[in-house]
Design a protein around this motif. Structure first.
Motif, PDB file in Angstrom:
ATOM      1  N   VAL A  32       0.874  -1.174  -0.049  1.00 40.82           N
ATOM      2  CA  VAL A  32       0.056   0.240   0.065  1.00 40.82           C
ATOM      3  C   VAL A  32       0.886   1.235   0.039  1.00 40.82           C
ATOM      4  CG1 VAL A  32      -1.819   1.305   0.894  1.00 40.82           C
ATOM      5  CG2 VAL A  32      -1.812  -1.240   1.296  1.00 40.82           C
ATOM      6  N   ARG A  33       0.683   2.063  -1.055  1.00 46.28           N
ATOM      7  CA  ARG A  33       1.734   3.208  -1.067  1.00 46.28           C
ATOM      8  C   ARG A  33       0.605   4.534  -1.248  1.00 46.28           C
ATOM      9  NH1 ARG A  33       4.150  -0.801  -4.199  1.00 46.28           N
ATOM     10  NH2 ARG A  33       6.264  -1.113  -4.090  1.00 46.28           N
ATOM     11  N   HIS A  34      -0.510   4.177  -1.586  1.00 51.98           N
ATOM     12  CA  HIS A  34      -1.247   5.456  -1.558  1.00 51.98           C
ATOM     13  C   HIS A  34      -2.787   5.006  -1.070  1.00 51.98           C
ATOM     14  CE1 HIS A  34      -3.094   8.832  -4.386  1.00 51.98           C
ATOM     15  NE2 HIS A  34      -3.566   9.084  -2.962  1.00 51.98           N
ATOM     16  N   VAL A  35      -3.129   5.726  -0.103  1.00 52.45           N
ATOM     17  CA  VAL A  35      -4.376   5.574   0.616  1.00 52.45           C
ATOM     18  C   VAL A  35      -5.321   6.718   0.561  1.00 52.45           C
ATOM     19  CG1 VAL A  35      -5.761   5.272   2.852  1.00 52.45           C
ATOM     20  CG2 VAL A  35      -3.344   3.746   2.401  1.00 52.45           C
ATOM     21  N   ALA A  36      -6.458   6.638   0.188  1.00 50.98           N
ATOM     22  CA  ALA A  36      -7.547   7.879   0.302  1.00 50.98           C
ATOM     23  C   ALA A  36      -8.410   7.632   1.094  1.00 50.98           C
ATOM     24  CB  ALA A  36      -8.129   7.749  -1.047  1.00 50.98           C
ATOM     25  N   VAL A  37      -8.524   8.571   1.997  1.00 52.61           N
ATOM     26  CA  VAL A  37      -9.514   8.415   3.240  1.00 52.61           C
ATOM     27  C   VAL A  37     -10.412   9.601   3.007  1.00 52.61           C
ATOM     28  CG1 VAL A  37      -9.815   8.596   5.795  1.00 52.61           C
ATOM     29  CG2 VAL A  37      -7.479   8.153   4.832  1.00 52.61           C
ATOM     30  N   ILE A  38     -11.719   8.888   2.875  1.00 56.57           N
ATOM     31  CA  ILE A  38     -12.992   9.756   2.434  1.00 56.57           C
ATOM     32  C   ILE A  38     -13.962   9.888   3.503  1.00 56.57           C
ATOM     33  CG2 ILE A  38     -14.888   9.867   0.584  1.00 56.57           C
ATOM     34  CD1 ILE A  38     -12.666   8.603  -1.165  1.00 56.57           C
ATOM     35  N   LEU A  92     -13.442  -1.086  -1.223  1.00 55.01           N
ATOM     36  CA  LEU A  92     -13.084  -0.413  -0.236  1.00 55.01           C
ATOM     37  C   LEU A  92     -13.235  -0.657   1.384  1.00 55.01           C
ATOM     38  CD1 LEU A  92     -15.801   0.881   1.044  1.00 55.01           C
ATOM     39  CD2 LEU A  92     -15.977   2.068  -1.259  1.00 55.01           C
ATOM     40  N   VAL A  93     -12.847   0.105   2.167  1.00 53.05           N
ATOM     41  CA  VAL A  93     -13.067  -0.429   3.461  1.00 53.05           C
ATOM     42  C   VAL A  93     -13.911   0.649   4.161  1.00 53.05           C
ATOM     43  CG1 VAL A  93     -11.996  -0.560   6.067  1.00 53.05           C
ATOM     44  CG2 VAL A  93     -10.906  -1.424   3.819  1.00 53.05           C
ATOM     45  N   LEU A  94     -15.033   0.143   4.992  1.00 52.46           N
ATOM     46  CA  LEU A  94     -16.010   1.222   5.332  1.00 52.46           C
ATOM     47  C   LEU A  94     -16.092   1.078   6.938  1.00 52.46           C
ATOM     48  CD1 LEU A  94     -18.565   2.740   5.024  1.00 52.46           C
ATOM     49  CD2 LEU A  94     -19.935   0.949   5.112  1.00 52.46           C
ATOM     50  N   VAL A  95     -15.687   2.541   7.416  1.00 49.18           N
ATOM     51  CA  VAL A  95     -15.556   2.686   8.785  1.00 49.18           C
ATOM     52  C   VAL A  95     -16.664   3.497   9.375  1.00 49.18           C
ATOM     53  CG1 VAL A  95     -14.337   3.648  10.587  1.00 49.18           C
ATOM     54  CG2 VAL A  95     -13.036   2.630   8.601  1.00 49.18           C
ATOM     55  N   LEU A  96     -17.408   2.647  10.352  1.00 50.69           N
ATOM     56  CA  LEU A  96     -18.588   3.257  11.052  1.00 50.69           C
ATOM     57  C   LEU A  96     -18.380   4.180  11.914  1.00 50.69           C
ATOM     58  CD1 LEU A  96     -21.044   0.651   9.955  1.00 50.69           C
ATOM     59  CD2 LEU A  96     -20.717   2.627   8.735  1.00 50.69           C
ATOM     60  N   ALA A 103      -6.075   6.064  -5.567  1.00 53.56           N
ATOM     61  CA  ALA A 103      -5.383   5.394  -4.425  1.00 53.56           C
ATOM     62  C   ALA A 103      -5.199   3.693  -4.489  1.00 53.56           C
ATOM     63  CB  ALA A 103      -6.133   5.890  -3.019  1.00 53.56           C
ATOM     64  N   ASP A 104      -4.392   3.321  -4.005  1.00 54.75           N
ATOM     65  CA  ASP A 104      -4.308   1.840  -3.930  1.00 54.75           C
ATOM     66  C   ASP A 104      -5.308   1.356  -2.965  1.00 54.75           C
ATOM     67  OD1 ASP A 104      -1.990   1.868  -5.316  1.00 54.75           O
ATOM     68  OD2 ASP A 104      -0.839   2.217  -3.554  1.00 54.75           O
ATOM     69  N   ILE A 105      -5.780   1.909  -1.640  1.00 59.35           N
ATOM     70  CA  ILE A 105      -6.797   1.466  -0.944  1.00 59.35           C
ATOM     71  C   ILE A 105      -7.556   2.633  -0.640  1.00 59.35           C
ATOM     72  CG2 ILE A 105      -7.254   0.753   1.343  1.00 59.35           C
ATOM     73  CD1 ILE A 105      -6.311  -1.449  -0.376  1.00 59.35           C
ATOM     74  N   VAL A 106      -8.803   2.373  -0.528  1.00 63.51           N
ATOM     75  CA  VAL A 106      -9.813   3.699   0.158  1.00 63.51           C
ATOM     76  C   VAL A 106     -10.494   3.058   1.073  1.00 63.51           C
ATOM     77  CG1 VAL A 106     -11.924   4.856  -0.881  1.00 63.51           C
ATOM     78  CG2 VAL A 106     -10.189   4.269  -2.530  1.00 63.51           C
TER      79      VAL A 106
END
Length: 340
Positions: A156-162, A268-272, A224-227
């Protein structure tokens, strides 16, 4: 604390069996207080007793030591209960013993204790570690398709946090939150793990009543690699004396998640965030959403702990405080707890 509701028709603060159980079976050495005005409603709203004096007598004899609010002293209710023989001296003595016992243990009556507490007493490394431990133990992994988590840092080199709460320290605190000493947002915490971390709110705020900022979130997700999408609630949506009218995510949050999920390289990963259940049944079987992680209100260290969980330093093995029935959430009536 004994709550407002009734159990098998008996107000919680009048349940001697339950209150005494905390001392006899659990070894509780503190004092028991009522929720604010939970004693007042026993007669005034629940009509469980026939008078205010009877309410005071039943809670003191049940094992309650302290009332939150002014009911016990308002209009001399307690004095009247004593004069009418409904409350005896030993009932008062027992409550006072439990209250003063805690104060003696805290050193409040020590000769050299000046009781002047300040930020230096709470903004310590030890307390921050304790707060982080609470987040780790409370994190709940609701979904993890094909072992998507934990992530591998080498890949993982690039993460987008949305999400509107992703870079907002205020959103991480629940009702009655104090003033945080050094809050770490999710974006800031992720940047400590992955230098190339980008942020897009997607919505102006948690109510998410517009799609105007979706385009920025789409571009961030594509690159991003991971969102990681941070969704859910904050104190503008739920707090004491302000209940939600729906179990759905606020506004257009669900649309934001769907939109972002349609352009990501990987699921993607969903955080609640939030204090109670939300209807995320739409994400349960969506293969574009690999993992769902519930954090509640993680407090000022939430941003620090999230990447540690996502990258496998800690196992999110917590359990929900209530059962979620995601397939039927919207059919559940929002009832008045006073009448339960």
């Amino acid at each position: 604390m004994c709550a407002y509701n009734q159990v098998n028709g008996v107000p919680m603060c009048a349940r001697k069996d339950l209150l005494q159980k905390t001392r006899d079976e659990w070894g509780f050495k503190g004092y028991i207080t009522s929720d604010c005005d939970a004693v007042a409603i026993i007669h005034e709203n629940q009509t469980y007793t026939t008078s205010d004096e009877d309410s005071i007598a039943i809670v003191l004899k049940a094992g309650m030591d302290l009332n939150c609010g002014s009911f016990l002293v308002r209009h001399t209710h307690t004095k009247s209960a004593i004069e009418k023989g409904k409350v005896q001296e030993q009932d008062i003595d027992r409550a006072l013993f439990n209250l003063f016992f805690v104060q003696f243990r805290l050193g409040i009556f020590d000769k050299f204790n000046d009781n002047r507490l300040g930020p230096s007493n709470v903004c310590t490394a030890e307390h921050r570690e304790l707060a982080a431990e609470a987040v780790k133990q409370g994190a709940v992994l609701l979904k993890n398709d094909n072992g998507f988590l934990p992530l591998k840092r080498s890949e993982v080199r690039h993460v987008a946090v949305i999400g509107p709460s992703a870079n907002d320290a205020y959103a991480m605190g629940g009702n009655y939150t104090g003033v945080p000493c050094n809050p770490t947002t999710f974006v800031k915490g992720m940047q400590a793990y992955v230098a190339q971390t980008t942020f897009a709110s997607g919505c102006k705020d948690v109510s998410c009543n517009s799609t105007d900022l979706f385009s920025e979130a789409i571009e961030a997700a594509k690159a991003a690699d991971i969102v990681v999408v941070v969704a859910g609630l904050n104190l503008t949506e739920e707090r004491e004396d302000f209940d939600r009218v729906s179990l759905l995510l606020p506004g257009k949050q669900m649309n934001l998640i769907h939109t972002v999920a349609s352009v990501t390289k990987k699921p993607l990963v969903l955080v609640l965030l939030g204090g109670g259940p939300v209807d995320v049944s739409f994400a349960k079987h969506d293969p574009r959403i690999a993992s769902i992680l519930w954090l509640g209100y993680p407090g000022e260290v939430g941003g620090q702990v999230l990447p540690e969980i996502l990258f496998g330093k800690y196992n999110p093995g917590g359990k929900l405080a209530m059962t979620w029935y995601p397939e039927s959430f919207t059919a559940i009536p929002m009832t008045d707890l006073m009448n339960l």
